[in-house]
Design a protein around this motif. Structure first.
Motif, PDB file in Angstrom:
ATOM      1  N   TYR A  42       0.835  -1.202   0.000  1.00  0.00           N
ATOM      2  CA  TYR A  42       0.000   0.000   0.000  1.00  0.00           C
ATOM      3  C   TYR A  42       0.874   1.259   0.000  1.00  0.00           C
ATOM      4  O   TYR A  42       1.980   1.257   0.554  1.00  0.00           O
ATOM      5  N   TRP A  43       0.341   2.308  -0.615  1.00  0.00           N
ATOM      6  CA  TRP A  43       0.890   3.648  -0.453  1.00  0.00           C
ATOM      7  C   TRP A  43      -0.189   4.511   0.197  1.00  0.00           C
ATOM      8  O   TRP A  43      -1.368   4.433  -0.180  1.00  0.00           O
ATOM      9  N   ILE A  44       0.216   5.320   1.163  1.00  0.00           N
ATOM     10  CA  ILE A  44      -0.663   6.358   1.690  1.00  0.00           C
ATOM     11  C   ILE A  44      -0.060   7.698   1.303  1.00  0.00           C
ATOM     12  O   ILE A  44       1.042   8.038   1.719  1.00  0.00           O
ATOM     13  N   GLN A  45      -0.775   8.443   0.470  1.00  0.00           N
ATOM     14  CA  GLN A  45      -0.308   9.748   0.006  1.00  0.00           C
ATOM     15  C   GLN A  45      -1.255  10.828   0.546  1.00  0.00           C
ATOM     16  O   GLN A  45      -2.468  10.768   0.292  1.00  0.00           O
ATOM     17  N   THR A  46      -0.717  11.761   1.297  1.00  0.00           N
ATOM     18  CA  THR A  46      -1.551  12.813   1.896  1.00  0.00           C
ATOM     19  C   THR A  46      -0.975  14.182   1.584  1.00  0.00           C
ATOM     20  O   THR A  46       0.236  14.345   1.452  1.00  0.00           O
ATOM     21  N   ASN A  47      -1.856  15.149   1.476  1.00  0.00           N
ATOM     22  CA  ASN A  47      -1.426  16.540   1.355  1.00  0.00           C
ATOM     23  C   ASN A  47      -2.351  17.408   2.200  1.00  0.00           C
ATOM     24  O   ASN A  47      -3.566  17.417   1.998  1.00  0.00           O
ATOM     25  N   ILE A  48      -1.768  18.119   3.176  1.00  0.00           N
ATOM     26  CA  ILE A  48      -2.528  19.081   3.966  1.00  0.00           C
ATOM     27  C   ILE A  48      -2.656  20.349   3.129  1.00  0.00           C
ATOM     28  O   ILE A  48      -1.669  21.030   2.858  1.00  0.00           O
ATOM     29  N   LEU A  49      -3.882  20.646   2.717  1.00  0.00           N
ATOM     30  CA  LEU A  49      -4.123  21.765   1.804  1.00  0.00           C
ATOM     31  C   LEU A  49      -4.308  23.086   2.546  1.00  0.00           C
ATOM     32  O   LEU A  49      -3.893  24.139   2.072  1.00  0.00           O
ATOM     33  N   LYS A  50      -4.968  23.019   3.705  1.00  0.00           N
ATOM     34  CA  LYS A  50      -5.278  24.250   4.436  1.00  0.00           C
ATOM     35  C   LYS A  50      -5.298  23.946   5.928  1.00  0.00           C
ATOM     36  O   LYS A  50      -5.869  22.942   6.361  1.00  0.00           O
ATOM     37  N   LEU A  51      -4.668  24.826   6.694  1.00  0.00           N
ATOM     38  CA  LEU A  51      -4.627  24.679   8.147  1.00  0.00           C
ATOM     39  C   LEU A  51      -4.566  26.066   8.751  1.00  0.00           C
ATOM     40  O   LEU A  51      -3.527  26.722   8.738  1.00  0.00           O
ATOM     41  N   ASP A  52      -5.719  26.509   9.286  1.00  0.00           N
ATOM     42  CA  ASP A  52      -5.767  27.881   9.787  1.00  0.00           C
ATOM     43  C   ASP A  52      -7.051  28.092  10.573  1.00  0.00           C
ATOM     44  O   ASP A  52      -7.932  27.226  10.602  1.00  0.00           O
ATOM     45  N   LYS A  53      -7.159  29.273  11.200  1.00  0.00           N
ATOM     46  CA  LYS A  53      -8.434  29.665  11.790  1.00  0.00           C
ATOM     47  C   LYS A  53      -9.457  29.793  10.676  1.00  0.00           C
ATOM     48  O   LYS A  53      -9.173  30.388   9.626  1.00  0.00           O
ATOM     49  N   MET A  54     -10.633  29.235  10.894  1.00  0.00           N
ATOM     50  CA  MET A  54     -11.615  29.237   9.822  1.00  0.00           C
ATOM     51  C   MET A  54     -13.019  29.129  10.389  1.00  0.00           C
ATOM     52  O   MET A  54     -13.251  28.437  11.381  1.00  0.00           O
ATOM     53  N   ASP A  55     -13.945  29.826   9.756  1.00  0.00           N
ATOM     54  CA  ASP A  55     -15.345  29.693  10.110  1.00  0.00           C
ATOM     55  C   ASP A  55     -15.811  28.268   9.793  1.00  0.00           C
ATOM     56  O   ASP A  55     -15.412  27.689   8.783  1.00  0.00           O
ATOM     57  N   LEU A  56     -16.659  27.712  10.646  1.00  0.00           N
ATOM     58  CA  LEU A  56     -17.107  26.326  10.464  1.00  0.00           C
ATOM     59  C   LEU A  56     -17.836  26.134   9.131  1.00  0.00           C
ATOM     60  O   LEU A  56     -17.665  25.104   8.469  1.00  0.00           O
ATOM     61  N   ASN A  57     -18.640  27.110   8.729  1.00  0.00           N
ATOM     62  CA  ASN A  57     -19.364  26.998   7.461  1.00  0.00           C
ATOM     63  C   ASN A  57     -18.415  27.029   6.271  1.00  0.00           C
ATOM     64  O   ASN A  57     -18.598  26.303   5.289  1.00  0.00           O
ATOM     65  N   GLU A  58     -17.396  27.875   6.353  1.00  0.00           N
ATOM     66  CA  GLU A  58     -16.399  27.954   5.283  1.00  0.00           C
ATOM     67  C   GLU A  58     -15.639  26.631   5.168  1.00  0.00           C
ATOM     68  O   GLU A  58     -15.417  26.112   4.072  1.00  0.00           O
ATOM     69  N   ALA A  59     -15.248  26.077   6.315  1.00  0.00           N
ATOM     70  CA  ALA A  59     -14.526  24.805   6.327  1.00  0.00           C
ATOM     71  C   ALA A  59     -15.389  23.691   5.736  1.00  0.00           C
ATOM     72  O   ALA A  59     -14.909  22.853   4.962  1.00  0.00           O
ATOM     73  N   GLN A  60     -16.681  23.683   6.074  1.00  0.00           N
ATOM     74  CA  GLN A  60     -17.587  22.659   5.559  1.00  0.00           C
ATOM     75  C   GLN A  60     -17.741  22.773   4.049  1.00  0.00           C
ATOM     76  O   GLN A  60     -17.868  21.766   3.345  1.00  0.00           O
ATOM     77  N   GLY A  61     -17.692  24.007   3.540  1.00  0.00           N
ATOM     78  CA  GLY A  61     -17.781  24.205   2.086  1.00  0.00           C
ATOM     79  C   GLY A  61     -16.589  23.623   1.361  1.00  0.00           C
ATOM     80  O   GLY A  61     -16.733  22.960   0.330  1.00  0.00           O
ATOM     81  N   PHE A  62     -15.379  23.851   1.887  1.00  0.00           N
ATOM     82  CA  PHE A  62     -14.176  23.268   1.290  1.00  0.00           C
ATOM     83  C   PHE A  62     -14.232  21.744   1.353  1.00  0.00           C
ATOM     84  O   PHE A  62     -13.838  21.049   0.420  1.00  0.00           O
ATOM     85  N   PHE A  63     -14.722  21.227   2.470  1.00  0.00           N
ATOM     86  CA  PHE A  63     -14.806  19.780   2.660  1.00  0.00           C
ATOM     87  C   PHE A  63     -15.801  19.154   1.683  1.00  0.00           C
ATOM     88  O   PHE A  63     -15.521  18.130   1.057  1.00  0.00           O
ATOM     89  N   SER A  64     -16.957  19.796   1.523  1.00  0.00           N
ATOM     90  CA  SER A  64     -18.013  19.245   0.667  1.00  0.00           C
ATOM     91  C   SER A  64     -17.621  19.194  -0.802  1.00  0.00           C
ATOM     92  O   SER A  64     -18.154  18.384  -1.562  1.00  0.00           O
TER      93      SER A  64
END
Length: 245
Positions: A94-116
């Motif tokens: 197996y390979w596990i490949q990850t990239n952290i795209l964003k890590l910061d203070k963020m409004d919950l609704n904004e974060a949910q939009g990026f996630f969705s």
């Protein structure tokens, strides 16, 4: 008359002070405990494998401006499940490949939009602000003056008590080697200015199955500092990734 006016002003100011501080007090009480939530956009199903195939190669990337270490926690949690992390991708099942795209203070609704928006989607977007207006009655100078003072008190209270949410958005790809051949087709769109784009279609045939998902990790608490949020965000993400195995 003067005493009556002073009493009325005092009562008005006391009421405004109590009301203006209410929001800050409510936030402080509601958010006093650290809340951590981790969500995965798509479920990844991996077939069970024999012990000799429980080998994993890790490729961890971080394209944010925050320093964070996933390898140690992820290696430990995979080890508990009977998997070995090895350095040679050719020998790993197996390979596990990850990239952290964003890590910061963020409004919950904004974060949910990026996630969705799901794996691979861009993080461009603008936050929408709300303009609040306040009106004062022309027939009451006492309430107008009290309102200005109350607003000042509210601003001070809000500056002391802050509802802080740190969000971490991570794209994850799991690659599994197979005995047979797998055909994979990828389509890329490269923008050329604001009105046109170039479409590229790439088809490859190899012995690898690919699974992709996006993971959102939130840490929320009043006056939360990043160094306090970091370990719980790491734990939530590594638990979620290792949970696929």
């Amino acid at each position: 008359m003067h005493k009556t006016h002073s009493l009325g002003l005092s009562l008005a100011l006391a009421s405004i002070m109590a009301i203006s501080g209410c929001s800050a007090v409510t936030t402080a009480v509601k958010k006093r405990n650290l809340e951590v939530k981790t969500q995965m956009s798509e479920t990844v199903w991996l077939d069970p494998v024999s012990i000799d195939k429980r080998t994993i190669f890790l490729q961890v990337r971080n394209t944010t401006d925050k320093s964070i270490n996933l390898i140690d926690g992820l290696t430990n949690k995979l080890s508990v499940k009977g998997y070995r992390v090895i350095q040679d991708p050719d020998l790993a099942h197996y390979w596990i490949q990850t990239n952290i795209l964003k890590l910061d203070k963020m409004d919950l609704n904004e974060a949910q939009g990026f996630f969705s928006s799901g794996y691979g989607a861009g993080l461009s977007g603008a936050a929408l602000g709300v303009l609040a207006t306040a009106g004062f009655s022309s027939h009451s100078n006492t309430l107008a003056a009290g309102g200005l003072i109350g607003a000042g008190i509210g601003l001070v209270a809000d500056s002391i008590v802050e509802d802080v949410n740190y969000s971490m958005i991570t794209d994850v790809q799991i690659v599994e080697k197979t005995a047979g051949q797998v055909q994979t087709t990828e389509q890329a769109s490269i923008k050329s200015g604001s009105s046109s784009s170039t479409q590229t279609l790439l088809t490859t045939v190899d012995n690898k199955k690919r699974f992709q998902t996006r993971i959102l990790s939130n840490a929320n608490q009043v006056n939360l500092e990043f160094e306090e949020a970091k370990p719980v965000l790491i734990d939530g993400l590594t638990t979620s990734i290792s949970g696929m195995f």
